[in-house]
Scaffold this motif. Structure first.
Motif, mmCIF file in Angstrom:
data_model
loop_
_atom_site.group_PDB
_atom_site.id
_atom_site.type_symbol
_atom_site.label_atom_id
_atom_site.label_comp_id
_atom_site.label_asym_id
_atom_site.label_seq_id
_atom_site.Cartn_x
_atom_site.Cartn_y
_atom_site.Cartn_z
ATOM 1 N N LEU A 295 0.828 -1.211 0.000
ATOM 2 C CA LEU A 295 0.000 0.000 0.000
ATOM 3 C C LEU A 295 0.864 1.264 0.000
ATOM 4 C CD1 LEU A 295 -2.822 -1.024 2.505
ATOM 5 C CD2 LEU A 295 -2.877 -1.050 0.007
ATOM 6 N N ILE A 296 1.961 1.231 0.752
ATOM 7 C CA ILE A 296 2.868 2.395 0.772
ATOM 8 C C ILE A 296 3.479 2.614 -0.610
ATOM 9 C CG2 ILE A 296 5.005 3.287 1.760
ATOM 10 C CD1 ILE A 296 4.321 1.809 4.342
ATOM 11 N N THR A 297 3.861 1.528 -1.260
ATOM 12 C CA THR A 297 4.415 1.651 -2.613
ATOM 13 C C THR A 297 3.389 2.232 -3.583
ATOM 14 O OG1 THR A 297 5.870 -0.229 -2.197
ATOM 15 C CG2 THR A 297 5.494 0.381 -4.491
ATOM 16 N N LEU A 298 2.147 1.743 -3.503
ATOM 17 C CA LEU A 298 1.102 2.284 -4.381
ATOM 18 C C LEU A 298 0.827 3.746 -4.091
ATOM 19 C CD1 LEU A 298 -1.454 -0.677 -4.489
ATOM 20 C CD2 LEU A 298 0.148 0.019 -6.269
ATOM 21 N N GLY A 299 0.780 4.104 -2.796
ATOM 22 C CA GLY A 299 0.547 5.509 -2.456
ATOM 23 C C GLY A 299 1.658 6.408 -2.948
ATOM 24 N N ARG A 300 2.913 5.938 -2.823
ATOM 25 C CA ARG A 300 4.032 6.734 -3.325
ATOM 26 C C ARG A 300 3.971 6.871 -4.841
ATOM 27 N NH1 ARG A 300 7.891 3.552 -1.909
ATOM 28 N NH2 ARG A 300 7.938 4.263 0.247
ATOM 29 N N GLY A 301 3.596 5.790 -5.524
ATOM 30 C CA GLY A 301 3.488 5.865 -6.973
ATOM 31 C C GLY A 301 2.377 6.786 -7.434
ATOM 32 N N TYR B 244 6.119 3.215 -10.590
ATOM 33 C CA TYR B 244 6.752 4.477 -10.200
ATOM 34 C C TYR B 244 6.971 4.576 -8.692
ATOM 35 C CZ TYR B 244 6.342 6.495 -14.850
ATOM 36 O OH TYR B 244 6.498 6.747 -16.188
ATOM 37 N N GLY B 245 6.298 3.738 -7.913
ATOM 38 C CA GLY B 245 6.482 3.801 -6.470
ATOM 39 C C GLY B 245 7.568 2.907 -5.946
ATOM 40 N N ARG B 246 8.178 2.096 -6.832
ATOM 41 C CA ARG B 246 9.199 1.177 -6.362
ATOM 42 C C ARG B 246 10.522 1.905 -6.169
ATOM 43 N NH1 ARG B 246 10.225 1.788 -11.457
ATOM 44 N NH2 ARG B 246 12.170 1.067 -12.382
ATOM 45 N N GLY B 247 11.356 1.398 -5.273
ATOM 46 C CA GLY B 247 12.735 1.865 -5.147
ATOM 47 C C GLY B 247 12.886 3.282 -4.696
ATOM 48 N N HIS B 248 11.901 3.853 -4.010
ATOM 49 C CA HIS B 248 12.019 5.228 -3.514
ATOM 50 C C HIS B 248 11.773 5.246 -2.013
ATOM 51 C CE1 HIS B 248 12.291 7.028 -7.492
ATOM 52 N NE2 HIS B 248 11.408 6.115 -7.859
ATOM 53 N N GLY B 249 12.253 4.271 -1.328
ATOM 54 C CA GLY B 249 12.039 4.180 0.116
ATOM 55 C C GLY B 249 13.096 4.885 0.887
ATOM 56 N N ALA B 250 13.229 4.437 2.152
ATOM 57 C CA ALA B 250 14.171 5.098 3.037
ATOM 58 C C ALA B 250 15.601 4.863 2.609
ATOM 59 C CB ALA B 250 13.958 4.579 4.469
ATOM 60 N N ALA B 251 15.866 3.700 1.988
ATOM 61 C CA ALA B 251 17.241 3.433 1.570
ATOM 62 C C ALA B 251 17.710 4.420 0.529
ATOM 63 C CB ALA B 251 17.350 2.000 1.035
ATOM 64 N N ASP B 252 16.837 4.705 -0.461
ATOM 65 C CA ASP B 252 17.204 5.693 -1.466
ATOM 66 C C ASP B 252 17.237 7.088 -0.899
ATOM 67 O OD1 ASP B 252 17.438 3.711 -3.282
ATOM 68 O OD2 ASP B 252 15.486 4.041 -4.237
ATOM 69 N N ALA B 253 16.367 7.386 0.064
ATOM 70 C CA ALA B 253 16.360 8.735 0.640
ATOM 71 C C ALA B 253 17.650 9.013 1.378
ATOM 72 C CB ALA B 253 15.164 8.885 1.573
ATOM 73 N N GLN B 254 18.266 7.951 1.965
ATOM 74 C CA GLN B 254 19.494 8.154 2.693
ATOM 75 C C GLN B 254 20.714 8.153 1.784
ATOM 76 O OE1 GLN B 254 19.506 5.065 5.632
ATOM 77 N NE2 GLN B 254 17.776 5.925 6.767
ATOM 78 N N ALA B 255 20.542 7.702 0.513
ATOM 79 C CA ALA B 255 21.680 7.658 -0.395
ATOM 80 C C ALA B 255 22.082 9.063 -0.792
ATOM 81 C CB ALA B 255 21.326 6.828 -1.632
ATOM 82 N N GLY B 256 23.357 9.331 -0.776
ATOM 83 C CA GLY B 256 23.862 10.642 -1.116
ATOM 84 C C GLY B 256 24.734 10.576 -2.354
ATOM 85 N N PRO B 257 25.482 11.635 -2.646
ATOM 86 C CA PRO B 257 26.358 11.637 -3.817
ATOM 87 C C PRO B 257 27.530 10.682 -3.626
ATOM 88 C CG PRO B 257 26.692 13.615 -2.498
ATOM 89 C CD PRO B 257 25.511 12.901 -1.907
ATOM 90 N N ASP B 258 28.047 10.204 -4.757
ATOM 91 C CA ASP B 258 29.200 9.314 -4.688
ATOM 92 C C ASP B 258 30.467 10.127 -4.466
ATOM 93 O OD1 ASP B 258 29.693 10.502 -7.133
ATOM 94 O OD2 ASP B 258 28.974 8.791 -8.287
ATOM 95 N N GLU B 259 31.615 9.471 -4.531
ATOM 96 C CA GLU B 259 32.874 10.145 -4.222
ATOM 97 C C GLU B 259 33.192 11.247 -5.225
ATOM 98 O OE1 GLU B 259 35.947 7.309 -3.899
ATOM 99 O OE2 GLU B 259 35.049 6.232 -2.187
ATOM 100 N N GLU B 260 32.989 10.967 -6.510
ATOM 101 C CA GLU B 260 33.295 11.982 -7.522
ATOM 102 C C GLU B 260 32.368 13.184 -7.393
ATOM 103 O OE1 GLU B 260 33.608 12.443 -12.390
ATOM 104 O OE2 GLU B 260 33.135 10.499 -11.460
ATOM 105 N N GLU B 261 31.074 12.937 -7.171
ATOM 106 C CA GLU B 261 30.135 14.045 -7.003
ATOM 107 C C GLU B 261 30.426 14.831 -5.729
ATOM 108 O OE1 GLU B 261 26.432 11.756 -9.275
ATOM 109 O OE2 GLU B 261 26.433 12.008 -7.099
ATOM 110 N N THR B 262 30.793 14.135 -4.672
ATOM 111 C CA THR B 262 31.155 14.834 -3.437
ATOM 112 C C THR B 262 32.379 15.715 -3.645
ATOM 113 O OG1 THR B 262 30.247 13.013 -2.120
ATOM 114 C CG2 THR B 262 31.770 14.511 -1.024
ATOM 115 N N ALA B 263 33.349 15.217 -4.409
ATOM 116 C CA ALA B 263 34.538 16.026 -4.689
ATOM 117 C C ALA B 263 34.177 17.277 -5.479
ATOM 118 C CB ALA B 263 35.560 15.191 -5.454
ATOM 119 N N ARG B 264 33.244 17.159 -6.413
ATOM 120 C CA ARG B 264 32.817 18.342 -7.174
ATOM 121 C C ARG B 264 32.131 19.361 -6.266
ATOM 122 N NH1 ARG B 264 32.371 18.527 -12.769
ATOM 123 N NH2 ARG B 264 33.127 16.686 -13.878
#
Length: 513
Positions: free
Chosen positions: A41-47, A102-122
């Motif tokens: 249900l959370i996935t459907l609501g997010r989508g 469209y609601g898949r893969g946008h949970g808390a794990a993705d929300a906590q993901a930040g830029p990678d090393e190259e993007e952080t260096a930029r």
């Protein structure tokens, strides 16, 4: 003074704490179980929420003149689906499937993901480069935003990267003491961000002085590959070129090599009710100012008469000689003076005839309602020749058409180069309220012509016909002029030359025959 632990019924302090921990573990386990059960249900609501945002974004991008037909087509589709066997059920299944996708893969794990090393260096490099611009030596704040080896995460609120790892969008905070009301200070920051984010792209800068925020975003390419053609415009309207979709509320259909498409135009309205009756285009050699004037002439010939004065003498307008509606094409000083003197008398005649017609309550005669266009390319060259020969300055003859042209339906379009800007007369500078800058130009040069600095930083490799436009006191817009080369120029593309040749009026002698 310390706090004593509160006594718990049925045991001491240790047992009470252990039972409290067990209770917390039980609550966490129950919450995780509930989340696992409600995950679909959370996935459907997010989508559904993402689909709603996509629909809202599409509605905002849709021009106002196309929203009514879009709603009508949508309503017809809904009615057809409702009348089909099992139509509502299939539509519901489709919506649920799209929401789940469209609601898949946008949970808390993705929300906590930040830029990678190259993007952080930029981001760290951009932050360190901004420190000398936003930091002050004696900052009284105990924890300033900008310091060397500081935390860039406190400053960059939002950021996006392209697939190549380059910055595509950046929203940053800056201290309140920064002088964001001074164009020079803002220009320094914009130039730095453009250099650190990568050259070869155009950037848009939006300063929010009230909230101390600066948003930088990469601009998409303007519509290109569009040649001269009969554009969908009304009487007194001239299409100068094409701009960004979000800059104007309408689109026009155009044809190119790939077919027909809708693009956002920049429409210049002339005539008695226009507040920008005359045009001034400035650029460097090869930037496309003559191309812009040719495009204007081809559109003006559809409803009016045109007088062309070519100060450069390069024969850029030789294709117009002897055509119906073209009164004259002059490139010599003597011919230019004679033609402009006639234009002065014609403007005065139109004014007096229109005044007499209004005094007796009659309609303005047809010959006065037909627009007259005066097109000058490189007038500063003619002024220099006139001064050398002791003749009258041709630009002095433009004062009457420029001052009274709107009431007499006379429109003046002038093109000049940056190195000859000082040779333009006062009347040309004062009465040309539609301004165009083509080709590479500095921020100071652009501001001198348009009266306002642009909010975008142009790319270094500006193609021909690319520039900026401002109509009156309106905003500064990006502009791409349609390809309108000289049809006699063999170095131009065959398709573009053929398109211009097809738009030329017939020869005057053929028309009489």
């Amino acid at each position: 003074m310390g706090r004593w632990p509160l006594p718990r019924p049925g045991g001491g302090t240790e047992s009470s704490l252990s039972s409290l921990d067990r209770s917390r573990e039980a609550v966490r386990a129950g919450a995780d179980g509930v989340l696992d059960i409600l995950h679909p249900l959370i996935t459907l609501g997010r989508g559904v929420g993402r689909l709603a945002l996509m629909a809202r974004s599409w509605w905002d991008r849709t021009p106002k003149d196309r929203r009514g037909p879009a709603l009508f087509v949508s309503a017809v589709c809904v009615i057809v689906v409702g009348l089909m066997p099992y139509g509502p059920a299939l539509a519901l299944v489709g919506v649920v499937g799209a929401a789940a996708w469209y609601g898949r893969g946008h949970g808390a794990a993705d929300a906590q993901a930040g830029p990678d090393e190259e993007e952080t260096a930029r981001l760290e490099a951009v932050y360190e480069a901004l420190v000398p611009y936003f930091a002050v030596p004696d900052d009284p704040h105990p924890d300033p935003l900008y310091t060397h080896n500081g935390e860039w995460a406190r400053v960059f609120e939002e950021f996006e990267f392209t697939d190549e790892g380059r910055i595509a969008r950046l929203l940053l905070r800056y201290p309140a003491h920064f002088r964001d009301g001074e164009p020079e200070e803002r220009l320094r920051v914009e130039q730095l961000l453009s250099a650190k984010s990568g050259r070869g792209r155009e950037y848009h800068f939006c300063w929010d002085e009230e909230r101390n925020r600066l948003e930088m975003s990469v601009l998409g390419p303007l519509p290109s590959g569009i040649h001269a053609q009969r554009f969908v415009t009304g009487p007194g309207e001239v299409l100068l070129g094409f701009t960004d979709p979000e800059a104007v509320p309408l689109t026009v259909p155009v044809a190119d090599d790939e077919g027909t498409r809708d693009v956002p135009p920049v429409i210049w309205r002339t005539g008695a009710r226009s507040t920008e009756s005359h045009l001034l285009a400035v650029g460097v050699p090869g930037s496309g100012t003559s191309t812009l004037l040719r495009s204007v002439v081809l559109q003006a010939l559809e409803h009016g008469d045109v007088l062309v004065v070519d100060g450069s003498g390069a024969g850029e307008y030789a294709c117009l000689m002897g055509r119906s509606g073209v009164l004259a094409v002059e490139s010599s000083l003597v011919g230019a003076l004679a033609s402009l003197e006639w234009a002065v008398h014609e403007t005065e005649r139109r004014l007096m005839s229109a005044s007499r017609a209004r005094q007796v309550g009659r309609a303005v005669p047809y010959d006065l309602r037909r627009p007259l266009w005066i097109v000058l390319d490189r007038p500063a060259v003619l002024s220099h020749l006139a001064a050398a020969e002791g003749r009258r300055d041709p630009q002095d003859l433009l004062q009457v058409p420029l001052r009274h042209g709107r009431a007499a339906r006379v429109t003046v379009a002038v093109a000049e180069q940056f190195e000859c800007m000082e040779g333009l007369g006062h009347a040309v500078r004062a009465y040309t309220r539609a301004r165009v800058v083509l080709g590479p130009a500095s921020r100071e040069e652009t501001r001198a012509v348009l009266g306002e600095p642009p909010r975008s930083a142009p790319a270094y490799d500006t193609p021909p016909g690319r520039g900026l436009v401002r109509l009156g006191t309106g905003p500064v817009l990006r502009l791409q002029v349609p390809a309108t080369p000289d049809p006699y120029d063999e170095t131009s593309g065959e398709t573009e030359r053929a398109a211009v040749q097809a738009l030329l009026p017939e020869r005057a002698s053929t028309g009489r025959a």
